[in-house]
Design a protein around this motif. Structure first.
Motif, short mmCIF file in Angstrom:
data_model
loop_
_atom_site.label_atom_id
_atom_site.label_comp_id
_atom_site.label_asym_id
_atom_site.label_seq_id
_atom_site.Cartn_x
_atom_site.Cartn_y
_atom_site.Cartn_z
N ALA A 156 -6.00 -74.10 7.51
CA ALA A 156 -4.87 -73.27 7.08
C ALA A 156 -3.77 -73.19 8.14
N ILE A 157 -4.14 -73.15 9.40
CA ILE A 157 -3.12 -73.04 10.45
C ILE A 157 -2.29 -74.32 10.51
N TRP A 158 -2.92 -75.46 10.21
CA TRP A 158 -2.16 -76.71 10.21
C TRP A 158 -1.22 -76.78 9.01
N LEU B 239 -11.47 -75.70 25.21
CA LEU B 239 -11.10 -75.17 23.90
C LEU B 239 -10.00 -76.02 23.26
N MET B 240 -9.01 -76.41 24.04
CA MET B 240 -7.94 -77.25 23.49
C MET B 240 -8.46 -78.64 23.14
N MET C 30 -1.56 -76.59 19.57
CA MET C 30 -1.28 -75.31 20.23
C MET C 30 -1.60 -74.13 19.31
N ALA C 31 -1.23 -74.25 18.05
CA ALA C 31 -1.50 -73.16 17.11
C ALA C 31 -3.00 -72.95 16.93
N ALA D 201 -7.92 -69.75 18.01
CA ALA D 201 -9.29 -69.65 18.52
C ALA D 201 -9.42 -68.57 19.58
N LEU D 202 -8.36 -68.35 20.33
CA LEU D 202 -8.37 -67.28 21.34
C LEU D 202 -8.27 -65.91 20.70
#
Length: 475
Positions: free
Chosen positions: A8-10, A310-311, A428-429, A434-435
């Motif tokens: 969804a974020i993409w 994480l990235m 980046m999003a 995730a953070l």
């Protein structure tokens, strides 16, 4: 649905990509150098207004810096953007030969038109996600001018802009898609100005004291010092004022600008003092006077293992950017202007084996690849000394394209650039989400940050009282 669109974020990034690639293209078409980025800043302001961010103007007293924030309570994640160009790199878009739009004018030879637009695109996607999910947290877009030698982020750090920020995320255009190896050089840029005494160079040379002689002796001394400084250090200089064009006058004034780089801040300070002593020695030998003025300075990058892991997970989940046949054809025409050394170096900088026949990135560089060859400096380094920081590299140009080159400018409005920018925004999003979703990730990043900083006091390489080197108004 491809793996590039199964999140969804993409989707939120994809839904906006046309707006942001158009903004990037407009900024590319009006390149502006350090602290003159008024048109670019206005573009970013307009987009922040469209997106509904809360806006702060003239951040840290910098007229072309801007900030937008959204969300409430919770942790603060800042995504950094840039939009300054480089002098002397004017180039027409979409052609593989050197052809300036205007001879001697500026050009986006580091891809900062993409950097700012892609960073805000990521921030806008997160803004909507926070609003829809109700997850506590604030996303902050920081539009930063003057990265190319102006060290705007260092002034922002000095003014406390990042004091309430938990995590910083950024990115930079590159030949490959990767987590940025957290390796850079700390630096100071310093202007040394010598004052002597003018006289007739033939009739009364004994009455003159040459400031130009002092500059030349300083440069000789600095060059002899190279044998006796750390191998990772770098020193560059440029003659700013030779005192005039008349050889029959003993020059009463002259100045030279030094860029001094070292592996870390604790190595930089003593190196700067050695250069200052050389300048004082040159003044003593020539019976002139010298004063110096710090213009800018950057800290070296401080890495963060949890953030980088994480990235990297987001990169591996998304996969590399997908380029089409037209992108590859254009990349090949650019590569025809490059040397094999250029192409090989692009891989070496990321610590991966060269694939000399590969025009565009089709893989994700492994996190363990490291890097460190061809190290420069960035004012993101100063930020990383005060906030846990991670950066992506987005594949936005043909492999082998040198940084700060006309070839890079020529690709700045291409499909390659657009696809790579959107890909980086998704990374980046997804990292920011995730953070926000798991505050334990933020805590782990903070713990790693504190471990790396233990016993290493931060001293901003931009001293108190030093002001940005704003361009003088014309007229």
């Amino acid at each position: 649905m491809s793996r590039h669109n199964d999140d969804a974020i993409w989707h939120k990034v994809d839904d906006r990509q046309a707006l942001y690639t158009a903004m990037s293209d407009r900024i590319w078409a009006k390149p502006e150098t350090n602290y003159t980025e008024y048109a670019a800043c206005a573009e970013h302001r307009s987009m922040l207004e469209v997106e509904g961010f809360r806006i702060t103007h003239a951040v840290a007293g910098l007229p072309t810096a801007i900030m937008g924030e959204a969300g409430t309570d919770g942790p603060v994640i800042a995504i950094l953007g840039e939009y300054d160009a480089l002098p002397g790199l004017s180039q027409q878009a979409g052609i593989a030969e050197k052809r300036p739009v205007k001879e001697g004018a500026a050009g986006h030879g580091c891809g900062h038109n993409l950097l700012g637009a892609g960073a805000m695109l990521a921030a806008a996607a997160i803004k909507d996600w926070l609003a829809e999910t109700g997850v506590p947290g604030r996303i902050r877009y920081v539009g930063c001018p003057a990265e190319e030698g102006g060290s705007a982020k260092g002034f922002m750090v000095r003014e406390g802009i990042f004091e309430d920020v938990d995590i910083v995320i950024s990115w930079h255009p590159a030949p490959l898609a990767a987590v940025n190896p957290p390796v850079s050089l700390a630096c100071n840029e310093i202007l040394f100005e010598f004052e002597g005494t003018a006289s007739h160079a033939a009739a009364s040379p004994e009455l003159g004291r040459s400031a130009l002689d002092a500059v030349e002796l300083m440069n000789v001394g600095a060059n002899y010092m190279r044998e006796h400084m750390p191998s990772s250090a770098r020193i560059h200089y440029a003659l700013i004022d030779g005192g005039g064009a008349a050889p029959n006058v003993v020059q009463a004034h002259a100045s030279v600008r030094y860029l001094i780089r070292a592996r870390a801040l604790d190595e930089l300070a003593p190196l700067v003092e050695r250069i200052r002593r050389i300048a004082q020695g040159a003044a003593l030998m020539t019976e002139t006077r010298v004063r110096d003025r710090v213009l800018s300075g950057d800290g070296n990058l401080i890495g963060n293992t949890p953030l980088e892991a994480l990235m990297q997970a987001q990169f591996e989940r998304l996969g590399p950017p997908v380029f089409d046949a037209g992108d590859r054809r254009f990349a090949e025409t650019i590569r025809a202007t490059l040397t094999p050394q250029d192409i090989r170096a692009a891989f070496t900088r990321f610590g991966v084996g060269p694939r000399m026949d590969l025009p565009l990135c089709d893989f994700i560089a492994p996190l363990s690849a490291g890097g460190g060859v061809g190290i420069g400096s960035t004012d993101v380094g100063t930020v990383s000394w005060v906030v846990p920081t991670v950066q992506a590299r987005g594949a936005t140009y043909a492999i082998g394209t040198p940084g700060h080159s006309w070839q890079l400018v020529a690709q700045g409005q291409s499909g390659i650039a657009h696809k790579g920018m959107v890909h980086a925004a998704k990374i980046m999003a997804a990292t920011a989400r995730a953070l926000f979703e798991n505050p334990a990730n933020i805590a782990a990043a903070r713990k790693d940050f504190e471990r790396r900083r233990a016993g290493r006091p931060f001293v901003n390489p931009i001293p108190d009282g030093v002001m940005p080197d704003f361009p003088k108004a014309a007229g």
